[in-house]
Design a protein around this motif. Sequence first.
Motif, short mmCIF file in Angstrom:
data_model
loop_
_atom_site.label_atom_id
_atom_site.label_comp_id
_atom_site.label_asym_id
_atom_site.label_seq_id
_atom_site.Cartn_x
_atom_site.Cartn_y
_atom_site.Cartn_z
N UNK A 186 -42.32 -46.01 3.54
CA UNK A 186 -41.71 -46.35 4.51
C UNK A 186 -40.85 -45.40 5.51
N UNK A 187 -40.68 -44.56 5.21
CA UNK A 187 -40.52 -43.20 5.94
C UNK A 187 -41.40 -42.36 6.80
N UNK A 188 -42.40 -42.60 5.46
CA UNK A 188 -43.53 -41.16 6.80
C UNK A 188 -44.16 -42.32 7.53
N UNK A 189 -43.47 -43.74 8.34
CA UNK A 189 -43.43 -43.86 10.44
C UNK A 189 -43.86 -42.57 10.70
N UNK A 217 -32.05 -51.05 3.75
CA UNK A 217 -31.75 -49.72 4.06
C UNK A 217 -31.63 -49.21 5.64
N UNK A 218 -31.36 -48.10 5.31
CA UNK A 218 -31.00 -47.55 6.73
C UNK A 218 -31.65 -46.42 7.11
N UNK A 219 -32.62 -46.05 7.92
CA UNK A 219 -33.03 -44.16 7.58
C UNK A 219 -32.70 -43.47 8.89
N UNK A 220 -32.78 -42.69 8.68
CA UNK A 220 -31.87 -41.34 9.39
C UNK A 220 -33.28 -41.37 10.71
N UNK A 221 -32.91 -39.81 11.46
CA UNK A 221 -33.45 -39.89 12.83
C UNK A 221 -34.17 -38.86 12.09
N UNK A 249 -34.56 -40.24 5.06
CA UNK A 249 -33.47 -39.89 4.52
C UNK A 249 -32.56 -41.21 5.35
N UNK A 250 -31.63 -41.60 4.69
CA UNK A 250 -30.98 -42.30 4.69
C UNK A 250 -30.00 -42.85 3.74
N UNK A 251 -29.56 -44.75 3.65
CA UNK A 251 -28.87 -44.97 2.22
C UNK A 251 -28.87 -46.35 2.27
N UNK A 252 -29.52 -46.92 1.40
CA UNK A 252 -29.30 -48.19 0.87
C UNK A 252 -27.71 -48.71 0.79
N UNK A 253 -26.99 -49.66 1.53
CA UNK A 253 -25.78 -50.33 2.18
C UNK A 253 -25.11 -50.36 0.87
N UNK A 254 -24.02 -49.99 -0.02
CA UNK A 254 -23.65 -50.76 -1.45
C UNK A 254 -23.81 -50.22 -2.36
N UNK A 255 -24.59 -49.01 -2.13
CA UNK A 255 -25.66 -48.43 -3.22
C UNK A 255 -25.86 -47.01 -3.40
N UNK A 280 -33.18 -39.20 -0.44
CA UNK A 280 -33.68 -38.68 0.84
C UNK A 280 -34.93 -37.91 0.46
N UNK A 281 -35.85 -38.60 0.57
CA UNK A 281 -38.01 -37.94 0.15
C UNK A 281 -38.19 -37.21 1.53
N UNK A 282 -38.89 -37.01 0.81
CA UNK A 282 -40.25 -35.62 1.32
C UNK A 282 -39.33 -34.44 2.21
N UNK A 283 -39.86 -34.49 3.28
CA UNK A 283 -39.52 -34.08 4.07
C UNK A 283 -39.46 -32.14 3.50
N UNK A 284 -39.02 -31.13 4.27
CA UNK A 284 -39.22 -30.24 3.59
C UNK A 284 -40.65 -29.72 5.47
N UNK A 285 -41.67 -28.89 4.75
CA UNK A 285 -42.50 -28.49 5.73
C UNK A 285 -43.42 -28.37 4.76
N UNK A 286 -45.33 -28.45 6.01
CA UNK A 286 -46.73 -28.23 5.79
C UNK A 286 -47.08 -26.86 5.84
N UNK A 287 -48.28 -26.65 5.56
CA UNK A 287 -49.51 -26.36 5.99
C UNK A 287 -50.25 -26.80 5.52
N UNK A 288 -51.82 -27.16 6.40
CA UNK A 288 -52.87 -27.14 6.14
C UNK A 288 -53.83 -26.78 6.43
N UNK A 289 -54.71 -26.38 6.18
CA UNK A 289 -56.27 -26.16 6.88
C UNK A 289 -57.48 -27.32 6.22
N UNK A 290 -58.17 -27.62 7.33
CA UNK A 290 -59.18 -28.07 7.22
C UNK A 290 -60.34 -27.79 7.89
#
Length: 704
Positions: free
Chosen positions: A408-411, A597-601, A642-648, A652-662
């Motif tokens: 879902x975060x990969x929107x 879940x609550x997702x951060x910007x 990134x975000x939180x699940x209320x009550x739990x 923080x999944x993924x993120x960072x940086x990437x470098x692709x060549x194609x």
Amino acid sequence: MTMRAFGTRKKWSEGRWLLAGILMATTALVMTPKAEAAGEIIIEDTEFEGISGDGRVLVGYFVHPDGGVTGRAHWPGQAWTLPGRGGTYNYARAVNRTGNVIVGEGNDADGISRAWRYSGDFQNGDFIELGTLAPQIAQSTSYARGVSDDGARVVGHSIWQGNMHAYAWVEGATGGVAGNEQMYRLGELPNGNGRSVARGISGDGRYVVGYSDADATTGLAVRWDIGDLDHIGIRNLGSLTGMAGSSIATAASYDGSVVVGESADADGRIRAFRWKEGATNGVVDNPEMLDMGTLGGQESWAMAVTRDGVWAVGATLDEADTQLAFRWSEATGMESVADWLVRHGVDMGDIALVMANGISDDGNIIIGQSIEGDPQTSRYRGYIARVDAEHGAGLMDVAGYQRSLHAAGAIADAGEFLTWLPVNGAHHRPLMLAPSLSGDLCAWATGDFAHHGPSATGLALAEMGACADLAGGNLRIGAAVGTSASWQDLALGGSARMAGQYVLSEIDWQPDGTPLLLSLTGMLGGWQAGIERAYSNGAATAVSRGQTNAIGGVVRLRADWLEAAVLGNTSLNPFASLAFGGLHVDGYSESGGPFPAVFDAQNLTHADIRMGVTAVTELSAQTRLSTTLEVAHRTGTAPAAKGHVPGLFDFALGGGSYAHTWARAGVELDHALTSNVSLSASTHLASYGRDPTLTASVGLKGSF
């Protein structure tokens, strides 16, 4: 000594220890002290050992994809590899109430195990070894099993030269054993073999519980009083057969007045017990110790107790000799965790909850291990069970839920694709390279359809624009408006959809008398996204829904060398481009389902460099064929969840940086229908990268 001192646990228990043995044997490639985002490592075979009081932090260990066993400080949405000692395994065993101190043990390159304590931030915390009760002996070992609420006291046992003794490590203390003044030996009951083990500590740090040999028995539950470190006391808690026999204490309430564990009864069966200071309703020969019973089988054992001592959890055998996780209180008696969930509306299907290892302060969150399907072939999986008035009832498979958060975060992936699609799709060539028609003014309409294979994302746009030639035809300016959309199917029937509009402008300039064509293109768009995130809730599928907005833009500078070489009716036209893009995705809150879940910007930036060549072949006076081959390289911010699940918990999944060549190849056919109207159609194929794998475009241009 282990629990097996009292007999043989059957079925699931045997499998659990067999699995642990296998893991111990395949830990040569353990990752040590490095923190990683869980989006990079999906947690599958997970053993949860402890839970913080608020249920937000879990600890334990898991099977690493490379085959190793690694201790984890684990949010179900975010797992950090804890530092280790450079050996083949690392186990996190317990966490304090607030979740900022974790204890466990790991071995070094020589196979020597030592207890450790990790405190502070999970990326930059303080990792220390606790030493042993015999620091003068290099081969001595230590193991941690419990930590006080404030994290200042750690308990466990130390082994050297055949000796095994319980200890309490006290931060800042100076009166411990010689050579390790923060570690205190707790002592044993009289007339035993001189062995003891600490398994837990009260939240206030005063009482330590475990077992000690005594009176020729293989172990009796005890409670040490370490309120005065100069005068440590020990109390025999007895067993279900009186003040002798066999028993082990595993956990204590905050003030130490309630202790749980297991004991052999008069028939030699292992039974979970609750010992309560001053109680009178226990067994005849030990009124303070109550037999928790079973769910129809012969055995049970308690693993954890709430801060107030009301609720306890563990495992039991039923009448079919199948192991089940249980939840118990004196008022309600014993109930399987599965029945507790079913009673509140959760469909369990063939999921078996086989162990409960931890429980939150309020008794509403339970962690443990489950299996699904054939017990001979199924793997253990970590679960979280929750029932409360605010969130309802739910059973979370941690690995599957983690994947749903990441997906879902990969929107933001789709937002990136939509941001770049007009520039590298409908405007994959400058306006000045479109078919030349009579007139100084033009208008166009274009439609693009694309598919990004690696993310299974579909894309489309429709655009209309107009242009004008200035400076004797050496300058062309244009502007367009368009609408674009993306769609992606997620696991278990979930989906992510985006739709919105964009504006685009371009200015092309060919200096008089030169083969150089310079173009500057800018795009700004906004989209609305709808996400339906599906995940398992027991045997059923739950859906949590959210909506958000995104805004993105790209600026591209491109240079084309026109007709750098001409071979017959074919010209070769090299080009290069440099582009910068940005995307902002608003944060949003989901609704529906047991674990919304609550997702951060998110804020993403990208830089894109391309080099290629286009071969243009004049097939006739009205028709030409263009063939393009290009290499692209993009660096940027990787999408995150990134975000939180209320009550739990936070995640923080993924993120960072990437470098692709194609690489990307395309063909385009332009055909003049009249002197003022032309039709264009193109298709592009790209290797693995950030461009759509397949793009098809059709456009109509007119001049006047």
